[in-house]
Design a protein around this motif. Structure first.
Motif, PDB file in Angstrom:
ATOM      1  N   THR A  17       0.876  -1.239  -0.067  1.00  0.00           N
ATOM      2  CA  THR A  17       0.019   0.043  -0.050  1.00  0.00           C
ATOM      3  C   THR A  17       0.960   1.228   0.096  1.00  0.00           C
ATOM      4  OG1 THR A  17       0.028   0.141   2.447  1.00  0.00           O
ATOM      5  CG2 THR A  17      -1.636  -1.227   1.470  1.00  0.00           C
ATOM      6  N   ARG A  18       0.483   2.297  -0.713  1.00  0.00           N
ATOM      7  CA  ARG A  18       1.217   3.307  -0.726  1.00  0.00           C
ATOM      8  C   ARG A  18       0.438   4.611  -0.237  1.00  0.00           C
ATOM      9  NH1 ARG A  18       4.238   2.875  -6.913  1.00  0.00           N
ATOM     10  NH2 ARG A  18       4.974   0.443  -6.101  1.00  0.00           N
ATOM     11  N   GLN A  19       1.004   5.532   0.209  1.00  0.00           N
ATOM     12  CA  GLN A  19       0.433   6.973   0.588  1.00  0.00           C
ATOM     13  C   GLN A  19       0.060   7.947  -0.859  1.00  0.00           C
ATOM     14  OE1 GLN A  19       0.855   7.558   3.932  1.00  0.00           O
ATOM     15  NE2 GLN A  19       2.625   6.597   4.755  1.00  0.00           N
ATOM     16  N   ASP A  20      -0.538   9.057  -0.622  1.00  0.00           N
ATOM     17  CA  ASP A  20      -0.951   9.670  -1.750  1.00  0.00           C
ATOM     18  C   ASP A  20       0.335  10.215  -2.237  1.00  0.00           C
ATOM     19  OD1 ASP A  20      -0.668  11.682   0.213  1.00  0.00           O
ATOM     20  OD2 ASP A  20      -2.971  12.191   0.248  1.00  0.00           O
ATOM     21  N   ASN A  21       1.350  10.304  -1.631  1.00  0.00           N
ATOM     22  CA  ASN A  21       2.774  11.233  -2.178  1.00  0.00           C
ATOM     23  C   ASN A  21       3.477  10.268  -2.906  1.00  0.00           C
ATOM     24  OD1 ASN A  21       3.720   9.797   0.055  1.00  0.00           O
ATOM     25  ND2 ASN A  21       4.603  11.450   0.958  1.00  0.00           N
ATOM     26  N   GLY A  22       3.035   9.078  -3.062  1.00  0.00           N
ATOM     27  CA  GLY A  22       3.752   8.011  -3.528  1.00  0.00           C
ATOM     28  C   GLY A  22       4.610   7.247  -2.723  1.00  0.00           C
ATOM     29  N   MET A  23       4.770   7.533  -1.335  1.00  0.00           N
ATOM     30  CA  MET A  23       5.927   6.767  -0.568  1.00  0.00           C
ATOM     31  C   MET A  23       5.050   5.473  -0.038  1.00  0.00           C
ATOM     32  SD  MET A  23       8.518   8.809  -0.600  1.00  0.00           S
ATOM     33  CE  MET A  23       9.294   7.913   0.870  1.00  0.00           C
ATOM     34  N   THR A  24       5.814   4.504   0.169  1.00  0.00           N
ATOM     35  CA  THR A  24       5.022   3.163   0.508  1.00  0.00           C
ATOM     36  C   THR A  24       4.616   3.427   1.935  1.00  0.00           C
ATOM     37  OG1 THR A  24       6.710   1.647  -0.800  1.00  0.00           O
ATOM     38  CG2 THR A  24       5.757   0.751   1.113  1.00  0.00           C
ATOM     39  N   ARG A  25       3.374   2.857   2.231  1.00  0.00           N
ATOM     40  CA  ARG A  25       2.642   2.957   3.390  1.00  0.00           C
ATOM     41  C   ARG A  25       3.009   1.515   4.206  1.00  0.00           C
ATOM     42  NH1 ARG A  25      -1.512   5.657   5.386  1.00  0.00           N
ATOM     43  NH2 ARG A  25      -2.095   6.301   3.511  1.00  0.00           N
ATOM     44  N   SER A  26       2.896   0.357   3.754  1.00  0.00           N
ATOM     45  CA  SER A  26       3.065  -0.922   4.095  1.00  0.00           C
ATOM     46  C   SER A  26       3.312  -1.982   2.915  1.00  0.00           C
ATOM     47  CB  SER A  26       1.859  -1.427   4.891  1.00  0.00           C
ATOM     48  OG  SER A  26       0.757  -1.520   4.110  1.00  0.00           O
ATOM     49  N   VAL A  27       3.960  -2.915   3.416  1.00  0.00           N
ATOM     50  CA  VAL A  27       4.563  -3.971   2.486  1.00  0.00           C
ATOM     51  C   VAL A  27       4.645  -5.291   3.265  1.00  0.00           C
ATOM     52  CG1 VAL A  27       7.046  -3.395   2.503  1.00  0.00           C
ATOM     53  CG2 VAL A  27       6.075  -4.706   0.604  1.00  0.00           C
ATOM     54  N   GLY A  28       4.346  -6.505   2.652  1.00  0.00           N
ATOM     55  CA  GLY A  28       4.166  -7.715   3.240  1.00  0.00           C
ATOM     56  C   GLY A  28       3.586  -8.686   2.223  1.00  0.00           C
ATOM     57  N   GLY A  29       3.205  -9.850   2.915  1.00  0.00           N
ATOM     58  CA  GLY A  29       2.436 -10.829   2.155  1.00  0.00           C
ATOM     59  C   GLY A  29       1.273 -11.474   2.902  1.00  0.00           C
ATOM     60  N   TYR A  30       0.316 -12.188   2.121  1.00  0.00           N
ATOM     61  CA  TYR A  30      -0.881 -12.890   2.535  1.00  0.00           C
ATOM     62  C   TYR A  30      -0.925 -14.050   2.267  1.00  0.00           C
ATOM     63  CZ  TYR A  30      -3.552  -8.311   3.635  1.00  0.00           C
ATOM     64  OH  TYR A  30      -3.935  -7.290   4.354  1.00  0.00           O
ATOM     65  N   ARG A  31      -1.407 -15.195   3.180  1.00  0.00           N
ATOM     66  CA  ARG A  31      -1.537 -16.570   2.711  1.00  0.00           C
ATOM     67  C   ARG A  31      -2.999 -16.813   3.088  1.00  0.00           C
ATOM     68  NH1 ARG A  31      -0.969 -21.295   5.541  1.00  0.00           N
ATOM     69  NH2 ARG A  31      -0.383 -23.189   4.171  1.00  0.00           N
ATOM     70  N   HIS A  32      -3.582 -17.339   2.326  1.00  0.00           N
ATOM     71  CA  HIS A  32      -5.369 -17.657   2.504  1.00  0.00           C
ATOM     72  C   HIS A  32      -6.092 -16.478   3.077  1.00  0.00           C
ATOM     73  CE1 HIS A  32      -3.647 -22.011   2.493  1.00  0.00           C
ATOM     74  NE2 HIS A  32      -3.434 -21.616   1.323  1.00  0.00           N
ATOM     75  N   GLY A  33      -5.694 -15.193   2.830  1.00  0.00           N
ATOM     76  CA  GLY A  33      -6.324 -14.186   3.211  1.00  0.00           C
ATOM     77  C   GLY A  33      -6.006 -13.610   4.606  1.00  0.00           C
ATOM     78  N   HIS A  34      -4.883 -14.220   5.145  1.00  0.00           N
ATOM     79  CA  HIS A  34      -4.307 -13.692   6.503  1.00  0.00           C
ATOM     80  C   HIS A  34      -2.874 -13.140   6.062  1.00  0.00           C
ATOM     81  CE1 HIS A  34      -7.781 -15.315   8.514  1.00  0.00           C
ATOM     82  NE2 HIS A  34      -7.338 -16.698   7.669  1.00  0.00           N
ATOM     83  N   LYS A  35      -2.537 -12.169   6.882  1.00  0.00           N
ATOM     84  CA  LYS A  35      -1.346 -11.545   6.680  1.00  0.00           C
ATOM     85  C   LYS A  35      -0.369 -12.758   7.245  1.00  0.00           C
ATOM     86  CE  LYS A  35      -1.839  -6.699   7.669  1.00  0.00           C
ATOM     87  NZ  LYS A  35      -1.537  -5.422   8.333  1.00  0.00           N
ATOM     88  N   ALA A  36       0.710 -12.956   6.758  1.00  0.00           N
ATOM     89  CA  ALA A  36       1.903 -13.889   6.884  1.00  0.00           C
ATOM     90  C   ALA A  36       3.182 -13.272   6.558  1.00  0.00           C
ATOM     91  CB  ALA A  36       1.493 -15.178   5.803  1.00  0.00           C
ATOM     92  N   GLY A  37       3.899 -14.018   7.526  1.00  0.00           N
ATOM     93  CA  GLY A  37       5.641 -13.442   7.348  1.00  0.00           C
ATOM     94  C   GLY A  37       5.832 -12.085   7.872  1.00  0.00           C
ATOM     95  N   THR A  38       6.666 -11.213   7.414  1.00  0.00           N
ATOM     96  CA  THR A  38       6.979 -10.095   7.815  1.00  0.00           C
ATOM     97  C   THR A  38       6.285  -8.929   7.071  1.00  0.00           C
ATOM     98  OG1 THR A  38       9.386 -10.795   8.510  1.00  0.00           O
ATOM     99  CG2 THR A  38       9.061  -8.435   8.235  1.00  0.00           C
ATOM    100  N   TRP A  39       5.815  -8.001   8.040  1.00  0.00           N
ATOM    101  CA  TRP A  39       5.227  -6.840   7.442  1.00  0.00           C
ATOM    102  C   TRP A  39       5.721  -5.508   8.005  1.00  0.00           C
ATOM    103  CZ3 TRP A  39       0.905  -5.471   4.377  1.00  0.00           C
ATOM    104  CH2 TRP A  39       0.219  -6.319   3.826  1.00  0.00           C
TER     105      TRP A  39
END
Length: 239
Positions: free
Chosen positions: A189-211
């Motif tokens: 996901t990104r901010q409206d200024n283009g900077m990253t807000r969050s980054v990570g992964g999903y598995r079967h609809g749930h957050k998984a691993g490192t965010w």
């Protein structure tokens, strides 16, 4: 055929159910409300349901949305635009998988393998939530822009494939992938200024691993680790 010709054609067509499961009265009411706002081209009917390309317009020259309906269920790429011509969203749906998983839920649990179907066996609302259009379009950037709101011309859908939202200036708001109705794989996901807000992964609809999450200037705010089942394992905050 231009928009005015299409509108003239649509005006002669009886308004039939364009939702896969819905009453005729509700369908006519919803379609008439949307038609007033965005002139549209309805696809031909097959077995009493829209089957083909759907399009609607902001103006004669600018599309509002476009996609394919398979017996009332969106199938393949579905795109939307702001009135200024910038992309608003990109979705991918699968009508085949919608019906496949719906039937799978009815089987004995021993023969259910799809994550969404397994979840729905325990919680019947899981499938309803995953296949409701409002859930698929809930992450559009609303803010003070009424254009960001979107009313889908269908009542049921199953996300499967690329998912993207955009700010009205064309910048990406978020992007990721769905697999069989659930978020799966890399997500950002990104901010409206283009900077990253969050980054990570999903598995079967749930957050998984490192965010990782970042502030408005792009500085790291936190690192969180999730189990394969979506449980928060650890989190570290940064000043």
């Amino acid at each position: 055929m231009n928009m005015h010709q299409l509108i003239g054609t649509v005006a002669l067509v009886t308004v039939w159910p364009y939702y896969a499961v819905n009453s005729i009265a509700e369908t006519i009411s919803a379609w008439n409300a949307r038609r007033t706002e965005f002139p549209a081209q309805m696809p031909p009917l097959k077995n009493g349901l829209p089957h083909g390309v759907f399009r609607s317009w902001h103006t004669e020259e600018q599309l509002h949305d476009e996609g394919n309906l398979h017996l009332g269920i969106p199938d393949g790429q579905w795109k939307g635009w702001y009135s200024n011509g910038q992309p608003k969203f990109i979705r991918h749906f699968s009508a085949y998988k919608y019906h496949l998983i719906r039937q799978e839920i009815k089987r004995d649990t021993r023969h259910v393998v799809t994550p969404l179907a397994l979840e729905a066996k325990e919680d019947p609302t899981a499938f309803i939530k995953a296949t409701t259009p409002s859930n698929s379009f809930k992450d559009l950037p609303v803010g003070n822009d009424p254009q960001a709101l979107y009313t889908a011309p269908f009542k049921h859908c199953l996300p499967h494939g690329l998912y993207m939202n955009f700010y009205s200036d064309g910048r990406v708001k978020d992007s990721g992938y769905y697999k069989n109705g659930l978020r799966d794989g890399h997500w950002e996901t990104r901010q409206d200024n283009g900077m990253t807000r969050s980054v990570g992964g999903y598995r079967h609809g749930h957050k998984a691993g490192t965010w990782a999450t970042y502030d408005f200037e792009g500085k790291l705010k936190s690192l969180a680790t999730y189990s394969r089942k979506g449980k928060l394992v650890s989190q570290k905050m940064y000043d």
